[in-house]
Design an enzyme around this catalytic site. Structure first.
Site, PDB file in Angstrom:
ATOM      1  N   GLY A 172       1.051   1.932  -4.260  1.00 50.44           N
ATOM      2  CA  GLY A 172       1.981   0.625  -4.855  1.00 50.44           C
ATOM      3  C   GLY A 172       3.093   0.872  -5.414  1.00 50.44           C
ATOM      4  N   VAL A 226       0.396  -1.322  -0.026  1.00 50.20           N
ATOM      5  CA  VAL A 226       0.328  -0.536  -0.007  1.00 50.20           C
ATOM      6  C   VAL A 226       0.886   1.488   0.121  1.00 50.20           C
ATOM      7  CG1 VAL A 226      -1.498  -1.511   1.604  1.00 50.20           C
ATOM      8  CG2 VAL A 226      -0.019  -0.386   2.548  1.00 50.20           C
ATOM      9  N   TYR A 227       2.587   1.301   0.273  1.00 52.45           N
ATOM     10  CA  TYR A 227       2.795   2.347   0.073  1.00 52.45           C
ATOM     11  C   TYR A 227       2.808   3.326  -1.139  1.00 52.45           C
ATOM     12  CZ  TYR A 227       5.659   1.068   4.472  1.00 52.45           C
ATOM     13  OH  TYR A 227       5.345   0.375   5.210  1.00 52.45           O
ATOM     14  N   ALA A 228       2.631   5.276  -1.206  1.00 51.67           N
ATOM     15  CA  ALA A 228       2.524   5.141  -2.512  1.00 51.67           C
ATOM     16  C   ALA A 228       1.567   4.604  -3.420  1.00 51.67           C
ATOM     17  CB  ALA A 228       3.884   5.105  -3.139  1.00 51.67           C
TER      18      ALA A 228
END
Length: 98
Positions: free
Chosen positions: A44, A40-42
């Site tokens: 994907g 879920v960071y940025a």
């Protein structure tokens, strides 16, 4: 595996791809071979940045342990590609002589 890890939450969110690659390279230069990431960071993008850097070769993919967190439920049709996440993580592992 190093005792320290690179937390990758800012890669792609607060840093450009070229700066992210430079951070990853500098981390390796200092002997840190453990990257902690999440799908879920940025949205994907972090995983994509890591994957593209490893795809450039020079053995970094084979010498880096990547830990993937999947802490959140998929947010709908724009959810990061979990197949890509699993492929990225499993490609970061190499067989060991156990």
């Amino acid at each position: 595996m190093s005792r320290l890890a690179l937390g990758t939450m800012i890669l792609g969110a607060e840093t450009s791809e070229s700066d992210s690659h430079a951070i990853m390279d500098r981390t390796h230069e200092h002997g840190i071979d453990f990257f902690d990431t999440a799908d879920v960071y940025a949205d994907g993008r972090t995983e994509q940045i890591i994957d593209r850097r490893f795809a450039q070769g020079d053995g970094r993919r084979d010498s880096t342990l990547t830990r993937l967190d999947e802490l959140f439920p998929p947010p709908g049709p724009t959810a990061p590609n979990r197949t890509r996440s699993v492929r990225l993580v499993t490609s970061s592992f190499s067989p060991c002589d156990a």
